[in-house]
Design a protein around this motif. Structure first.
Motif, PDB file in Angstrom:
ATOM      1  N   GLN A  26       0.836  -1.198   0.000  1.00 34.10           N
ATOM      2  CA  GLN A  26       0.000   0.000   0.000  1.00 34.10           C
ATOM      3  C   GLN A  26       0.873   1.251   0.000  1.00 34.10           C
ATOM      4  N   ASP A  27       0.279   2.380  -0.384  1.00 33.02           N
ATOM      5  CA  ASP A  27       0.987   3.661  -0.374  1.00 33.02           C
ATOM      6  C   ASP A  27       0.716   4.374   0.951  1.00 33.02           C
ATOM      7  N   SER A  40      -6.679   2.075   1.311  1.00 35.26           N
ATOM      8  CA  SER A  40      -6.587   0.733   0.751  1.00 35.26           C
ATOM      9  C   SER A  40      -6.767   0.736  -0.759  1.00 35.26           C
ATOM     10  N   LYS A  41      -5.968  -0.073  -1.431  1.00 37.22           N
ATOM     11  CA  LYS A  41      -6.111  -0.252  -2.876  1.00 37.22           C
ATOM     12  C   LYS A  41      -7.242  -1.217  -3.228  1.00 37.22           C
ATOM     13  N   ASN A  42      -7.818  -1.820  -2.217  1.00 33.32           N
ATOM     14  CA  ASN A  42      -8.943  -2.723  -2.438  1.00 33.32           C
ATOM     15  C   ASN A  42     -10.234  -1.902  -2.407  1.00 33.32           C
TER      16      ASN A  42
END
Length: 326
Positions: A81-82, A287-289
């Motif tokens: 994650q970033d 979150s990238k989700n």
């Protein structure tokens, strides 16, 4: 009159039905507000921002406090994650001090009281704490305050007797912390529970799994201190179960479990917990989700400094889309 939370003897499928609390509020509550915390960072946690309290230690369990944001890597379900939020600021704390006052604690209680008082005296003016005793009942002896004298008085009033209702006590503390943090929405606070017990839960109406689930959904780190009971086959089995429960509470929430062999170690353990709470980082990411399905997401934090370990809660539950909410 001090507030007393007692677990109603009602068994039902849901937590709301099981836990019917009788509440009497003392007039002192409104005067327990702390002075504003100095230099607190402005952090507004949106619904999709995952905020983590991270403890970093070296091989000797010394706290590492000089890291920068780019030293951290965060993985959610194995996907990097970033990091978009990072702070080393020593945030104010909302803390629940839980003391087992069951009959088996009778000979240990004086030393436990002294250690807990020493811990309370290390809190800062911007911190808030409550004192909760638990045996067959759960009693809030002191509501959240920043007054060390009030906390000490409450701790010294504890007396031993009855059985153990650890799960009920943790449940009430989690609910209390949620309320006090909601009331001070303008202040960012780390939340923690420090619970001392010497045996297995024998009288809680709430099962461990339900309280653990509530803890996993909270932003609260649980620190557990397990005192070994007197020798004996049945007590040894009971303590093994208690040890499992206390390890689970700590591991799931990013806290830490302690199992001293001597009660004289208590003061040092409380000191370690105090040091840890003042040595943590705040690390956050979006979150990238994109799924808003309420599923459990596992989180791992790593740092790029050799021979160090980063510890935080094991994960969180994803947000739920409005049309999916009950």
């Amino acid at each position: 009159m001090r507030p007393t939370f007692m677990i109603a003897a009602v068994m039902a499928a849901s937590v709301a039905a099981i836990m019917a609390a009788s509440v009497t509020l003392g007039s002192q509550q409104q005067s327990d507000r702390p002075s504003p915390a100095p230099q607190a960072p402005s952090i507004r946690v949106g619904v999709d921002l995952v905020s983590l309290n991270v403890t970093v230690t070296d091989g000797s369990l010394h706290y590492i406090t000089d890291l920068q944001g780019d030293n951290f890597s965060v993985f959610e379900d194995g996907i990097k994650q970033d990091v978009t939020l990072f702070s080393r600021t020593n945030l104010p704390i909302a803390l629940a001090i839980l003391l087992d006052t069951s009959a088996s604690m009778e000979t240990k209680l004086p030393v436990a009281q002294e250690a807990a008082v020493g811990f309370a005296k290390r809190l800062r003016k911007q911190d808030l704490a409550e004192v909760v005793s638990f045996d067959s009942r759960v009693i809030v002896l002191q509501t959240f305050t920043n007054g060390a004298g009030e906390l000490e008085q409450a701790i010294r009033k504890t007396s031993a007797g009855g059985s153990t209702s650890l799960n009920n006590a943790v449940y009430i503390a989690l609910k209390d912390l949620k309320k006090v943090v909601a009331k001070s929405a303008d202040d960012v606070r780390r939340q923690a529970i420090v619970v001392l017990s010497d045996g297995e839960d024998t009288s809680s109406l709430l099962p461990f799994e339900e309280v653990r689930d509530l803890a996993k959904r909270s932003e609260t780190a649980i620190y557990t201190i397990g005192l070994k009971v007197d020798e004996g086959a049945s007590s040894a089995r009971g303590f093994k179960e208690a040890e499992f429960v206390m390890r689970q509470f700590a591991q799931e929430t990013g806290g830490r479990a302690f199992f001293p062999t001597q009660i004289s170690e208590l003061a040092a353990i409380y000191g370690q917990i105090s040091d840890e709470l003042s040595s943590q980082y705040t690390v956050g990411y979006t979150s990238k989700n994109p799924r808003r399905d309420g599923a459990w997401r596992r989180v791992v934090v790593r740092v790029d400094r050799p021979n160090t370990i980063a510890r935080t809660k094991l994960g969180y539950f994803a947000p739920v889309a409005p049309h999916q909410q009950p």
